[in-house]
Design a protein around this motif. Structure first.
Motif, PDB file in Angstrom:
ATOM      1  N   ILE A 125       0.850  -1.182   0.000  1.00 40.35           N
ATOM      2  CA  ILE A 125       0.000   0.000   0.000  1.00 40.35           C
ATOM      3  C   ILE A 125       0.891   1.239   0.000  1.00 40.35           C
ATOM      4  O   ILE A 125       1.802   1.362   0.822  1.00 40.35           O
ATOM      5  CB  ILE A 125      -0.939   0.033   1.214  1.00 40.35           C
ATOM      6  N   LEU A 126       0.628   2.145  -0.939  1.00 41.22           N
ATOM      7  CA  LEU A 126       1.286   3.439  -1.005  1.00 41.22           C
ATOM      8  C   LEU A 126       0.214   4.515  -0.862  1.00 41.22           C
ATOM      9  O   LEU A 126      -0.856   4.409  -1.464  1.00 41.22           O
ATOM     10  CB  LEU A 126       2.016   3.632  -2.342  1.00 41.22           C
ATOM     11  N   ILE A 127       0.495   5.555  -0.077  1.00 34.97           N
ATOM     12  CA  ILE A 127      -0.412   6.689   0.053  1.00 34.97           C
ATOM     13  C   ILE A 127       0.359   7.942  -0.326  1.00 34.97           C
ATOM     14  O   ILE A 127       1.413   8.222   0.240  1.00 34.97           O
ATOM     15  CB  ILE A 127      -0.967   6.833   1.479  1.00 34.97           C
ATOM     16  N   ALA A 128      -0.154   8.672  -1.316  1.00 37.45           N
ATOM     17  CA  ALA A 128       0.505   9.889  -1.789  1.00 37.45           C
ATOM     18  C   ALA A 128      -0.400  11.073  -1.517  1.00 37.45           C
ATOM     19  O   ALA A 128      -1.568  11.067  -1.911  1.00 37.45           O
ATOM     20  CB  ALA A 128       0.823   9.794  -3.282  1.00 37.45           C
ATOM     21  N   GLY A 129       0.138  12.086  -0.860  1.00 35.70           N
ATOM     22  CA  GLY A 129      -0.646  13.290  -0.613  1.00 35.70           C
ATOM     23  C   GLY A 129      -0.548  13.731   0.824  1.00 35.70           C
ATOM     24  O   GLY A 129      -0.124  12.994   1.712  1.00 35.70           O
ATOM     25  N   SER A 130      -0.948  14.948   1.049  1.00 34.91           N
ATOM     26  CA  SER A 130      -0.825  15.575   2.357  1.00 34.91           C
ATOM     27  C   SER A 130      -1.507  14.779   3.454  1.00 34.91           C
ATOM     28  O   SER A 130      -2.535  14.130   3.251  1.00 34.91           O
ATOM     29  CB  SER A 130      -1.438  16.980   2.310  1.00 34.91           C
ATOM     30  N   VAL A 157       4.714   5.926   2.166  1.00 33.33           N
ATOM     31  CA  VAL A 157       3.850   7.074   1.924  1.00 33.33           C
ATOM     32  C   VAL A 157       4.672   8.219   1.350  1.00 33.33           C
ATOM     33  O   VAL A 157       5.899   8.240   1.464  1.00 33.33           O
ATOM     34  CB  VAL A 157       3.143   7.533   3.219  1.00 33.33           C
ATOM     35  N   ILE A 158       3.962   9.169   0.728  1.00 28.90           N
ATOM     36  CA  ILE A 158       4.585  10.381   0.202  1.00 28.90           C
ATOM     37  C   ILE A 158       3.888  11.578   0.834  1.00 28.90           C
ATOM     38  O   ILE A 158       2.669  11.723   0.716  1.00 28.90           O
ATOM     39  CB  ILE A 158       4.465  10.450  -1.334  1.00 28.90           C
ATOM     40  N   GLY A 159       4.666  12.405   1.521  1.00 35.04           N
ATOM     41  CA  GLY A 159       4.105  13.629   2.080  1.00 35.04           C
ATOM     42  C   GLY A 159       3.347  13.448   3.370  1.00 35.04           C
ATOM     43  O   GLY A 159       2.591  14.330   3.771  1.00 35.04           O
ATOM     44  N   ARG A 160       3.543  12.338   4.063  1.00 31.89           N
ATOM     45  CA  ARG A 160       2.864  12.098   5.346  1.00 31.89           C
ATOM     46  C   ARG A 160       3.920  11.973   6.436  1.00 31.89           C
ATOM     47  O   ARG A 160       4.902  11.255   6.280  1.00 31.89           O
ATOM     48  CB  ARG A 160       2.026  10.815   5.282  1.00 31.89           C
ATOM     49  N   HIS A 161       3.682  12.630   7.568  1.00 26.22           N
ATOM     50  CA  HIS A 161       4.682  12.704   8.623  1.00 26.22           C
ATOM     51  C   HIS A 161       4.455  11.725   9.766  1.00 26.22           C
ATOM     52  O   HIS A 161       5.393  11.333  10.435  1.00 26.22           O
ATOM     53  CB  HIS A 161       4.704  14.110   9.234  1.00 26.22           C
ATOM     54  N   ASP A 166       7.618   3.961   6.351  1.00 29.54           N
ATOM     55  CA  ASP A 166       8.599   4.565   5.456  1.00 29.54           C
ATOM     56  C   ASP A 166       7.943   5.700   4.674  1.00 29.54           C
ATOM     57  O   ASP A 166       6.811   5.572   4.212  1.00 29.54           O
ATOM     58  CB  ASP A 166       9.140   3.530   4.475  1.00 29.54           C
ATOM     59  N   ALA A 167       8.688   6.805   4.505  1.00 23.61           N
ATOM     60  CA  ALA A 167       8.066   7.991   3.909  1.00 23.61           C
ATOM     61  C   ALA A 167       9.038   8.728   3.002  1.00 23.61           C
ATOM     62  O   ALA A 167      10.221   8.875   3.317  1.00 23.61           O
ATOM     63  CB  ALA A 167       7.568   8.932   5.000  1.00 23.61           C
ATOM     64  N   VAL A 168       8.508   9.188   1.870  1.00 27.11           N
ATOM     65  CA  VAL A 168       9.183  10.146   0.999  1.00 27.11           C
ATOM     66  C   VAL A 168       8.602  11.509   1.349  1.00 27.11           C
ATOM     67  O   VAL A 168       7.388  11.702   1.262  1.00 27.11           O
ATOM     68  CB  VAL A 168       8.945   9.811  -0.490  1.00 27.11           C
ATOM     69  N   LEU A 169       9.454  12.445   1.744  1.00 23.68           N
ATOM     70  CA  LEU A 169       8.970  13.715   2.270  1.00 23.68           C
ATOM     71  C   LEU A 169       9.403  14.875   1.388  1.00 23.68           C
ATOM     72  O   LEU A 169      10.585  15.247   1.370  1.00 23.68           O
ATOM     73  CB  LEU A 169       9.487  13.915   3.698  1.00 23.68           C
ATOM     74  N   PRO A 170       8.473  15.455   0.622  1.00 19.35           N
ATOM     75  CA  PRO A 170       8.790  16.656  -0.154  1.00 19.35           C
ATOM     76  C   PRO A 170       9.272  17.770   0.762  1.00 19.35           C
ATOM     77  O   PRO A 170       8.779  17.917   1.883  1.00 19.35           O
ATOM     78  CB  PRO A 170       7.448  17.015  -0.811  1.00 19.35           C
ATOM     79  N   ASP A 171      10.224  18.554   0.280  1.00 24.44           N
ATOM     80  CA  ASP A 171      10.763  19.661   1.075  1.00 24.44           C
ATOM     81  C   ASP A 171       9.837  20.868   0.968  1.00 24.44           C
ATOM     82  O   ASP A 171      10.164  21.892   0.367  1.00 24.44           O
ATOM     83  CB  ASP A 171      12.181  20.004   0.605  1.00 24.44           C
ATOM     84  N   ALA A 311       9.025   5.824  -3.385  1.00 27.87           N
ATOM     85  CA  ALA A 311       8.081   5.243  -2.433  1.00 27.87           C
ATOM     86  C   ALA A 311       7.939   3.742  -2.651  1.00 27.87           C
ATOM     87  O   ALA A 311       8.014   2.951  -1.699  1.00 27.87           O
ATOM     88  CB  ALA A 311       6.727   5.934  -2.548  1.00 27.87           C
ATOM     89  N   LEU A 312       7.737   3.334  -3.896  1.00 24.62           N
ATOM     90  CA  LEU A 312       7.610   1.897  -4.154  1.00 24.62           C
ATOM     91  C   LEU A 312       8.922   1.179  -3.846  1.00 24.62           C
ATOM     92  O   LEU A 312       8.925   0.063  -3.313  1.00 24.62           O
ATOM     93  CB  LEU A 312       7.183   1.650  -5.596  1.00 24.62           C
ATOM     94  N   GLY A 313      10.046   1.825  -4.160  1.00 22.76           N
ATOM     95  CA  GLY A 313      11.334   1.229  -3.837  1.00 22.76           C
ATOM     96  C   GLY A 313      11.494   0.973  -2.349  1.00 22.76           C
ATOM     97  O   GLY A 313      12.009  -0.085  -1.939  1.00 22.76           O
TER      98      GLY A 313
END
Length: 346
Positions: A125-130, A157-161, A166-171, A311-313
């Motif tokens: 499961i990947l979640i992208a967004g604020s 996830v992307i953009g979740r704190h 595991d998270a990819v965090l946009p600056d 994120a998938l990686g």
């Protein structure tokens, strides 16, 4: 008593929870027609009995299953479509399928989509967004994801704190500081902000960056008009209309994503406000069309396709003891939509 081990059945969960088989099925799939109280009870019983874990263990034995569930806020927003393209690229290389779900920036709908993917027994499961400032929603999502991981599922996830994965965090904060500093260096002081949906952590983080840039010039964000509307192109148009009506002295508009910036430019064009001679506009993300707009859009570049791959990686790696964090970096891209502040009118 429920049968132990892999022979555990959904009917055992239903009996223990005191509901019908159909109700138990709907609750675990996250579908409509079940009260939140009943659904919580069914999910709790399923976790206690290990009903969710056993199917995952069979599906995921020896590695992830062939399906990746990707939840995005807005599939027609280029930001999310570019992230999805990165996920799909890497998934194809790994022989995986991608199922995309759309939350519409509705936190409760996002939870339903998450539970539905879990019920579908996806492997990743990947979640992208604020994220959301509603701690109830974040806590419920964190609980669901933790149970999914304990059962063998993979998550990033992307953009979740705050989800504990595991998270990819946009600056976002650094990018907000960059666009604020850029306008201030051009002499703008009467700056308005098209801020997007309140309650999103991405909005808060980008605003914090703008505030930091202002502070370096002895200014504060609370002295500027900050107009909240949908974090979409239509929302940008609505925000620009309000700014032109209520704050006509503004010389620059910060849109906190490129979709909003496109709506801002549309509204300014409709009112024959020249950009950047009368009004400068900045965005955030650098979606693929940003360079092709007229005028081309000054914005902060995030590596969106790469973010999807990252994120998938992360999800494909063996789970680490502690959640991994991967910052994205950001680059200010100056184009034609920004220029020096116009001289004050007599």
């Amino acid at each position: 008593m429920p049968r132990p081990g892999p022979r555990l059945r959904l009917v055992d969960v239903a009996e223990r929870a005191g509901v019908s088989l159909a109700t138990a099925s709907r609750a675990l799939a996250g579908r409509e027609g079940v009260s939140e109280e009943v659904a919580d009870r069914v999910r709790q019983v399923a976790r206690e009995l290990g009903y969710v874990a056993n199917p995952y263990a069979r599906t995921l034995a020896g590695g992830a299953s062939s399906t990746v569930g990707l939840i995005v806020h807005q599939i027609d927003d280029p930001y999310f479509s570019e992230i999805a393209s990165g996920v799909i690229e890497l998934a194809a290389e790994e022989g995986l399928l991608v199922q995309i779900a759309h939350s519409g920036r509705d936190p409760d709908h996002e939870l339903r989509q998450l539970r539905h993917l879990i019920a579908q027994r996806v492997g990743i499961i990947l979640i992208a967004g604020s994220g959301y400032d509603d701690q109830r929603v974040e806590t419920e999502a964190r609980t669901e994801l933790a149970a999914f991981q304990r059962a063998g599922g993979r998550v990033a996830v992307i953009g979740r704190h705050t989800l504990g994965v595991d998270a990819v965090l946009p600056d976002n904060e650094a990018g907000g500081r960059a666009i604020g500093a850029h306008l201030l260096e051009l002499g703008h002081r009467r700056i308005a902000v098209a801020a997007g949906t309140p309650g999103l952590t991405t909005v808060a983080d980008r605003l914090a960056g703008v505030a930091a840039a202002l502070a370096e010039h002895g200014l504060t964000l609370d002295k500027l008009p900050v107009v909240h509307s949908d974090f979409t192109r239509d929302g940008g148009r609505v925000a620009a209309e309000r700014i032109l009506r209520d704050h006509p002295e503004s010389t620059a508009i910060i849109a906190l994503n490129d979709a909003m910036a496109i709506g801002v430019l549309s509204a300014l064009r409709a009112h024959r406000v020249p950009v950047p001679e009368r009004m400068s506009v900045v965005g955030f993300d650098d979606v693929s069309v940003a360079a092709d707009l007229a005028p081309s859009l000054t914005t902060v570049r995030l590596p969106m396709t790469q973010m999807g791959r990252m994120a998938l990686g992360l999800a494909l790696k063996p789970r680490a003891t502690r959640p991994r964090r991967r910052p994205t970096g950001q680059i200010l891209v100056v184009r034609d939509s920004t220029g020096p502040a116009p001289l004050p009118r007599d």
